[in-house]
Motif scaffolding. Structure first.
Motif, PDB file in Angstrom:
ATOM      1  N   GLU A   1      93.525  91.080  -5.681  1.00 58.53           N
ATOM      2  CA  GLU A   1      92.888  91.608  -4.488  1.00 58.53           C
ATOM      3  C   GLU A   1      93.304  90.809  -3.273  1.00 58.53           C
ATOM      4  O   GLU A   1      93.392  89.581  -3.306  1.00 58.53           O
ATOM      5  CB  GLU A   1      91.366  91.573  -4.634  1.00 58.53           C
ATOM      6  CG  GLU A   1      90.635  92.384  -3.593  1.00 58.53           C
ATOM      7  CD  GLU A   1      89.243  92.777  -4.025  1.00 58.53           C
ATOM      8  OE1 GLU A   1      88.638  93.629  -3.337  1.00 58.53           O
ATOM      9  OE2 GLU A   1      88.752  92.246  -5.048  1.00 58.53           O
ATOM     10  N   GLY A   2      93.598  91.539  -2.181  1.00 56.82           N
ATOM     11  CA  GLY A   2      93.949  90.933  -0.909  1.00 56.82           C
ATOM     12  C   GLY A   2      93.302  91.700   0.224  1.00 56.82           C
ATOM     13  O   GLY A   2      92.550  92.660  -0.001  1.00 56.82           O
ATOM     14  N   PRO A   3      93.611  91.329   1.467  1.00 54.12           N
ATOM     15  CA  PRO A   3      92.975  91.979   2.624  1.00 54.12           C
ATOM     16  C   PRO A   3      93.193  93.484   2.679  1.00 54.12           C
ATOM     17  O   PRO A   3      92.316  94.224   3.128  1.00 54.12           O
ATOM     18  CB  PRO A   3      93.629  91.282   3.819  1.00 54.12           C
ATOM     19  CG  PRO A   3      94.130  89.975   3.292  1.00 54.12           C
ATOM     20  CD  PRO A   3      94.512  90.238   1.866  1.00 54.12           C
ATOM     21  N   ALA A   4      94.371  93.944   2.244  1.00 53.54           N
ATOM     22  CA  ALA A   4      94.675  95.374   2.388  1.00 53.54           C
ATOM     23  C   ALA A   4      95.004  96.040   1.063  1.00 53.54           C
ATOM     24  O   ALA A   4      95.519  97.164   1.050  1.00 53.54           O
ATOM     25  CB  ALA A   4      95.837  95.555   3.354  1.00 53.54           C
ATOM     26  N   SER A   5      94.729  95.388  -0.061  1.00 50.20           N
ATOM     27  CA  SER A   5      95.105  95.980  -1.332  1.00 50.20           C
ATOM     28  C   SER A   5      94.182  95.497  -2.453  1.00 50.20           C
ATOM     29  O   SER A   5      93.577  94.426  -2.368  1.00 50.20           O
ATOM     30  CB  SER A   5      96.555  95.640  -1.682  1.00 50.20           C
ATOM     31  OG  SER A   5      96.697  94.249  -1.890  1.00 50.20           O
ATOM     32  N   ARG A   6      94.110  96.307  -3.472  1.00 47.66           N
ATOM     33  CA  ARG A   6      93.392  95.947  -4.699  1.00 47.66           C
ATOM     34  C   ARG A   6      94.139  96.599  -5.860  1.00 47.66           C
ATOM     35  O   ARG A   6      94.405  97.815  -5.827  1.00 47.66           O
ATOM     36  CB  ARG A   6      91.950  96.434  -4.654  1.00 47.66           C
ATOM     37  CG  ARG A   6      91.150  96.151  -5.937  1.00 47.66           C
ATOM     38  CD  ARG A   6      89.731  96.678  -5.819  1.00 47.66           C
ATOM     39  NE  ARG A   6      89.011  96.565  -7.088  1.00 47.66           N
ATOM     40  CZ  ARG A   6      88.356  95.475  -7.481  1.00 47.66           C
ATOM     41  NH1 ARG A   6      88.311  94.410  -6.690  1.00 47.66           N
ATOM     42  NH2 ARG A   6      87.723  95.449  -8.638  1.00 47.66           N
TER      43      ARG A   6
ATOM     44  N   ALA B   1     100.788  85.948  -7.500  1.00 49.93           N
ATOM     45  CA  ALA B   1      99.596  86.325  -6.732  1.00 49.93           C
ATOM     46  C   ALA B   1      99.309  85.308  -5.630  1.00 49.93           C
ATOM     47  O   ALA B   1      99.011  85.682  -4.489  1.00 49.93           O
ATOM     48  CB  ALA B   1      98.402  86.455  -7.678  1.00 49.93           C
ATOM     49  N   ARG B   2      99.404  84.023  -5.966  1.00 54.20           N
ATOM     50  CA  ARG B   2      99.158  82.986  -4.953  1.00 54.20           C
ATOM     51  C   ARG B   2     100.151  83.104  -3.806  1.00 54.20           C
ATOM     52  O   ARG B   2      99.780  83.021  -2.632  1.00 54.20           O
ATOM     53  CB  ARG B   2      99.243  81.606  -5.599  1.00 54.20           C
ATOM     54  CG  ARG B   2      98.056  81.258  -6.481  1.00 54.20           C
ATOM     55  CD  ARG B   2      98.041  79.771  -6.819  1.00 54.20           C
ATOM     56  NE  ARG B   2      99.216  79.371  -7.591  1.00 54.20           N
ATOM     57  CZ  ARG B   2      99.270  79.392  -8.920  1.00 54.20           C
ATOM     58  NH1 ARG B   2      98.221  79.802  -9.625  1.00 54.20           N
ATOM     59  NH2 ARG B   2     100.361  79.004  -9.550  1.00 54.20           N
ATOM     60  N   ALA B   3     101.419  83.309  -4.146  1.00 52.70           N
ATOM     61  CA  ALA B   3     102.452  83.414  -3.107  1.00 52.70           C
ATOM     62  C   ALA B   3     102.232  84.641  -2.226  1.00 52.70           C
ATOM     63  O   ALA B   3     102.580  84.635  -1.042  1.00 52.70           O
ATOM     64  CB  ALA B   3     103.831  83.466  -3.748  1.00 52.70           C
ATOM     65  N   ALA B   4     101.661  85.695  -2.803  1.00 54.15           N
ATOM     66  CA  ALA B   4     101.418  86.925  -2.052  1.00 54.15           C
ATOM     67  C   ALA B   4     100.075  86.917  -1.327  1.00 54.15           C
ATOM     68  O   ALA B   4      99.736  87.905  -0.667  1.00 54.15           O
ATOM     69  CB  ALA B   4     101.489  88.124  -2.992  1.00 54.15           C
ATOM     70  N   GLY B   5      99.313  85.834  -1.467  1.00 52.83           N
ATOM     71  CA  GLY B   5      98.009  85.753  -0.816  1.00 52.83           C
ATOM     72  C   GLY B   5      96.951  86.612  -1.477  1.00 52.83           C
ATOM     73  O   GLY B   5      96.008  87.065  -0.821  1.00 52.83           O
TER      74      GLY B   5
ATOM     75  N   SER C   1      94.021  87.114  -4.558  1.00 53.50           N
ATOM     76  CA  SER C   1      93.181  86.460  -5.553  1.00 53.50           C
ATOM     77  C   SER C   1      93.350  87.191  -6.881  1.00 53.50           C
ATOM     78  O   SER C   1      93.544  88.414  -6.904  1.00 53.50           O
ATOM     79  CB  SER C   1      91.713  86.481  -5.135  1.00 53.50           C
ATOM     80  OG  SER C   1      91.243  87.819  -5.053  1.00 53.50           O
ATOM     81  N   MET C   2      93.306  86.466  -7.990  1.00 51.43           N
ATOM     82  CA  MET C   2      93.462  87.075  -9.300  1.00 51.43           C
ATOM     83  C   MET C   2      92.267  86.728 -10.163  1.00 51.43           C
ATOM     84  O   MET C   2      91.899  85.557 -10.281  1.00 51.43           O
ATOM     85  CB  MET C   2      94.751  86.586  -9.968  1.00 51.43           C
ATOM     86  CG  MET C   2      95.058  87.297 -11.287  1.00 51.43           C
ATOM     87  SD  MET C   2      96.529  86.643 -12.142  1.00 51.43           S
ATOM     88  CE  MET C   2      95.767  85.328 -13.111  1.00 51.43           C
ATOM     89  N   THR C   3      91.661  87.735 -10.753  1.00 49.86           N
ATOM     90  CA  THR C   3      90.580  87.523 -11.710  1.00 49.86           C
ATOM     91  C   THR C   3      90.961  88.190 -13.020  1.00 49.86           C
ATOM     92  O   THR C   3      91.685  89.197 -13.037  1.00 49.86           O
ATOM     93  CB  THR C   3      89.254  88.104 -11.202  1.00 49.86           C
ATOM     94  OG1 THR C   3      89.442  89.510 -10.901  1.00 49.86           O
ATOM     95  CG2 THR C   3      88.788  87.390  -9.949  1.00 49.86           C
ATOM     96  N   THR C   4      90.513  87.624 -14.121  1.00 59.17           N
ATOM     97  CA  THR C   4      90.817  88.174 -15.434  1.00 59.17           C
ATOM     98  C   THR C   4      89.533  88.579 -16.135  1.00 59.17           C
ATOM     99  O   THR C   4      88.459  88.056 -15.858  1.00 59.17           O
ATOM    100  CB  THR C   4      91.567  87.146 -16.301  1.00 59.17           C
ATOM    101  OG1 THR C   4      90.755  85.979 -16.459  1.00 59.17           O
ATOM    102  CG2 THR C   4      92.887  86.743 -15.651  1.00 59.17           C
ATOM    103  N   SER C   5      89.677  89.533 -17.042  1.00 59.38           N
ATOM    104  CA  SER C   5      88.559  89.989 -17.853  1.00 59.38           C
ATOM    105  C   SER C   5      89.108  90.403 -19.202  1.00 59.38           C
ATOM    106  O   SER C   5      90.331  90.413 -19.408  1.00 59.38           O
ATOM    107  CB  SER C   5      87.850  91.171 -17.183  1.00 59.38           C
ATOM    108  OG  SER C   5      88.754  92.257 -17.022  1.00 59.38           O
TER     109      SER C   5
END
Length: 295
Positions: A107-112, A90-94, A96-100
């Motif tokens: 989530e990124g600028p053009a994707s979720r 996720a970091r390499a792809a830019g 953000s990663m959240t866990t639950s």
């Protein structure tokens, strides 16, 4: 279902990724995602036998947009490893990663990409609700482990749900060692027979799995596209490739001996000769990727 270690999945992932990139030109996945999503806000994807999430990491960027994945595996240790293994990606792809509890989100600028982690034994009859609420059903390195009956049942469930199917990295029976050695063919023949043993799903199809699936899905009205996704492992490429070759030699030998214990002496001799020249060895293992869509 036989267990797979997180270590083995990590070892093979770079070779899987390279093989799937070679096959990727045959599939317009962004176009597929747009068609399957339709007017819905998100593309829903069901990933069977997900392991530590390699299939998601490979496909999510290629599908694009908003996605909701359900990752299913029988091994809670592999499911628990998904966030940790996915964080560097996720970091390499830019992203953000959240866990639950029970899932995670990228989530990124053009994707979720929303991800649900679900423990399930795929050797049992598949819950119709699973393919029923997903537009794309996918799996990686699974078809060759399962039986004709298992594939037939999944095909019918997916057809009832009008879902597309994408199966990656099904072995097709080809293996080429270079330089060749005496007994390569003998070991491969026993290894291929061992692949057809029951892995919990009934007698496994092994190298015939992709073609069986293609024929079955075509009979249900699917349009089927296949592409080669071969592993190319070259011991001259460094330590990771050498480690992969070692795992392949030792794994093939162990399976061959289990298939025919009387052959153990010559198989052990083959193993020693193969291990002695790993840095000068290349191995090509044949795989097929398969995409099935309804008109």
């Amino acid at each position: 279902m036989n267990a797979f270690s997180a270590g083995w999945l990590a070892l093979r992932e770079p070779f899987d990724r390279e093989a799937r990139a070679a096959a990727g030109a045959s599939f317009d996945l962004k176009g597929l995602a747009a068609r399957l999503r339709g007017e819905a806000s998100a593309l829903t994807v069901l990933d069977l036998a997900c392991g530590t999430g390699a299939n998601l990491r490979e496909l999510a960027p290629r599908l694009g947009g908003v996605q909701r994945w359900t990752l299913v595996d029988h091994d809670p240790r592999l499911l628990a490893a998904v966030p940790g293994v996915s964080a560097p990606w996720a970091r390499a792809a830019g992203l953000s990663m959240t866990t639950s509890a029970g899932g995670l989100c990228f989530e990124g600028p053009a994707s979720r990409v929303e991800v649900e982690l679900l423990r399930g034994d795929l050797a049992r009859p598949l819950d119709p609700a699973l393919p029923g609420r997903h537009r794309l059903v996918t799996a990686s390195a699974l078809l060759d482990l399962v039986s004709a009956r298992w594939i037939d049942a999944l095909a019918v469930r997916a057809h009832e749900a009008e879902a597309a199917l994408l199966f990656a990295l099904s072995v097709d029976g080809r293996a080429l060692w270079q330089p060749s050695l005496r007994d390569d063919d003998g070991v491969h023949r026993l290894f291929a027979a061992h692949q057809r043993r029951d892995k919990g799903f009934g007698p496994a199809l092994g190298g015939d799995a992709a073609q069986w699936a293609a024929t079955r899905l075509s009979s249900l009205g699917y349009e089927v596209t296949q592409a080669a996704s071969d592993w190319h492992i070259d011991g001259r490429d460094g330590a990771h490739s050498v480690a992969m070759l070692r795992a392949m030699v030792e794994g093939a030998a162990a399976a061959a001996i289990e298939q025919d214990p009387s052959a153990a002496p010559w198989i052990r001799d083959w193993t020693a000769r193969r291990l002695d020249r790993l840095e000068r060895t290349t191995l090509r293992v044949g795989h097929r990727d398969l995409l099935a869509t309804l008109p």
